[in-house]
Design an enzyme around this catalytic site. Structure first.
Site, PDB file in Angstrom:
ATOM      1  N   HIS A  74       0.260  -2.089  -2.768  1.00 40.79           N
ATOM      2  CA  HIS A  74       1.354  -1.264  -3.306  1.00 40.79           C
ATOM      3  C   HIS A  74       0.879  -0.015  -4.017  1.00 40.79           C
ATOM      4  O   HIS A  74       1.699   0.815  -4.404  1.00 40.79           O
ATOM      5  CB  HIS A  74       2.200  -2.087  -4.276  1.00 40.79           C
ATOM      6  CG  HIS A  74       2.788  -3.293  -3.634  1.00 40.79           C
ATOM      7  ND1 HIS A  74       2.293  -4.560  -3.824  1.00 40.79           N
ATOM      8  CD2 HIS A  74       3.817  -3.412  -2.766  1.00 40.79           C
ATOM      9  CE1 HIS A  74       3.008  -5.412  -3.100  1.00 40.79           C
ATOM     10  NE2 HIS A  74       3.925  -4.748  -2.450  1.00 40.79           N
ATOM     11  N   HIS A 124       9.314  -1.785  -9.572  1.00 42.30           N
ATOM     12  CA  HIS A 124       8.511  -2.226  -8.433  1.00 42.30           C
ATOM     13  C   HIS A 124       7.124  -1.583  -8.537  1.00 42.30           C
ATOM     14  O   HIS A 124       6.996  -0.403  -8.912  1.00 42.30           O
ATOM     15  CB  HIS A 124       9.192  -1.829  -7.121  1.00 42.30           C
ATOM     16  CG  HIS A 124       8.527  -2.429  -5.911  1.00 42.30           C
ATOM     17  ND1 HIS A 124       7.391  -1.895  -5.346  1.00 42.30           N
ATOM     18  CD2 HIS A 124       8.817  -3.535  -5.185  1.00 42.30           C
ATOM     19  CE1 HIS A 124       7.025  -2.640  -4.311  1.00 42.30           C
ATOM     20  NE2 HIS A 124       7.883  -3.647  -4.199  1.00 42.30           N
ATOM     21  N   GLU A 126       5.096  -0.392  -6.428  1.00 40.72           N
ATOM     22  CA  GLU A 126       4.907   0.859  -5.681  1.00 40.72           C
ATOM     23  C   GLU A 126       5.542   2.038  -6.420  1.00 40.72           C
ATOM     24  O   GLU A 126       4.947   3.128  -6.506  1.00 40.72           O
ATOM     25  CB  GLU A 126       5.518   0.725  -4.281  1.00 40.72           C
ATOM     26  CG  GLU A 126       5.344   1.998  -3.459  1.00 40.72           C
ATOM     27  CD  GLU A 126       6.119   1.962  -2.148  1.00 40.72           C
ATOM     28  OE1 GLU A 126       6.192   0.893  -1.522  1.00 40.72           O
ATOM     29  OE2 GLU A 126       6.642   3.021  -1.768  1.00 40.72           O
ATOM     30  N   SER A 222       9.467  -9.763  -2.939  1.00 42.99           N
ATOM     31  CA  SER A 222       9.111  -8.871  -1.828  1.00 42.99           C
ATOM     32  C   SER A 222      10.313  -8.006  -1.480  1.00 42.99           C
ATOM     33  O   SER A 222      11.332  -8.497  -0.977  1.00 42.99           O
ATOM     34  CB  SER A 222       8.680  -9.705  -0.613  1.00 42.99           C
ATOM     35  OG  SER A 222       8.766  -8.926   0.552  1.00 42.99           O
TER      36      SER A 222
END
Ligand code: SF4
Length: 312
Positions: A74, A124, A126, A222
């Protein structure tokens, strides 16, 4: 009962590369390796590596000086890279190249004095990594409603970028709202939602009308797996996201004739096959695999891995 098995499903090129990278590290240096965040967002994968002795950390300070540290698929922010340097860590970057592409876009547009609107999910891994590339220039939004609250005018230089694992449709709604409010807004040079996310969502959209139930293999954290389940729910079809066959419930299958099975980009094929075997053994299910798109993307292992290997 009939099972439609979606293809493409499961591991993408970025996840394959990150997992192979960690496997190669263990072979070369033994299991005394640290990974910043989960290597990929999948419990089965993380448990396998944890059992081999790998340590997953959420803060760099807990990694011993001089240790080997992998960055997960990520990606990470420059601040994390700096902290790792200060601790003399030997780092290997297993960031997916398609995430790196978004980081580079953020850096490029920030240098050119753009206001960057990042469409993504707060918190998240990322998104945290991408925002860390240019925190002064990036505004994170998630919904079309938030577009109305943005403090810019169409005279400002504005560009939008997106997280790689969003719902194509939901991101499209936010992008449409941005374009209506800021007709001069610029788009990323190439779509940020990655091929694997797009193809797995496309398969579910193509097949969902033929089924009574959607089962998605993948972990709750996820992002791309959750989006697959949500496509089923949005179409009015029962849909469940599970890590493996132990979470299957008999009541889900009452009155069900056809089931769609797919897997998020971080879910290994072994958990899919376990589920299929269970449903074939217990329900006499017939399995038909349906390919909606071909995939042939692969990514090379990070060069730092080869450098470190050559030094052992
Ligand atoms: S889901 Fe897409 S961006 Fe994420 S690791 Fe896979 S290929 Fe890369």
């Amino acid at each position: 009962m009939k099972i439609l098995l979606a293809n493409p499903r499961g591991f993408c090129a970025g996840v394959n590369m990150a997992i192979e990278c960690l496997d190669e590290c263990i072979k070369a240096f033994g299991p005394d390796i640290f990974v910043y965040h989960e290597i990929v967002h999948n419990r089965y994968v993380v448990d396998r590596f944890t059992q081999q002795g790998v340590t997953f950390v959420d803060d760099i300070e807990s990694v011993p000086r001089g240790a080997i540290l992998l960055y997960s698929a990520h990606g990470v922010s420059p601040e994390i890279r700096d902290k790792a340097r200060q601790r003399d860590l030997r780092t290997i970057d297993a960031t997916c190249p398609l995430v790196t592409k978004v980081h580079l876009e953020a850096v490029k547009y920030a240098k050119a004095q753009y206001n960057i609107i990042l469409i993504g999910h707060e918190g998240h891994d990322e998104v945290i990594g991408t925002m860390g590339e240019a925190p002064e220039s990036i505004t994170l939004i998630e919904t079309p409603e938030e577009v109305q609250e943005l403090p810019f005018t169409d005279e400002d230089k504005i560009v939008y970028l997106t997280q790689t694992t969003l719902s194509v449709e939901e991101a499209g709604v936010v992008i449409q709202a941005l374009k209506e409010k800021f007709p001069s807004i610029e788009s990323p040079p190439k779509e940020d939602i990655c091929y694997a996310t797009t193809n797995r969502q496309h398969a579910v959209r193509q097949l969902v009308e033929q089924v009574d139930l959607v089962i998605v293999l993948g972990s709750q954290n996820s992002s791309n797996s959750r989006r697959l389940m949500e496509i089923g729910l949005a179409e009015g079809t029962a849909a469940h996201l599970i890590d493996g066959k132990a979470e299957l419930r008999a009541e889900w299958f009452e009155g069900v004739e056809t089931v769609l099975i797919t897997a998020g980009a971080s879910a290994p094929e072994v958990v899919v096959q376990d589920c299929l075997n269970y449903l074939v053994d217990n329900y006499g299910a017939e399995v038909e695999e349906i390919t909606t798109r071909e995939e042939s993307v692969t990514f090379q292992l990070p060069k730092e891995l080869r450098t470190l290997q050559s030094m052992t």
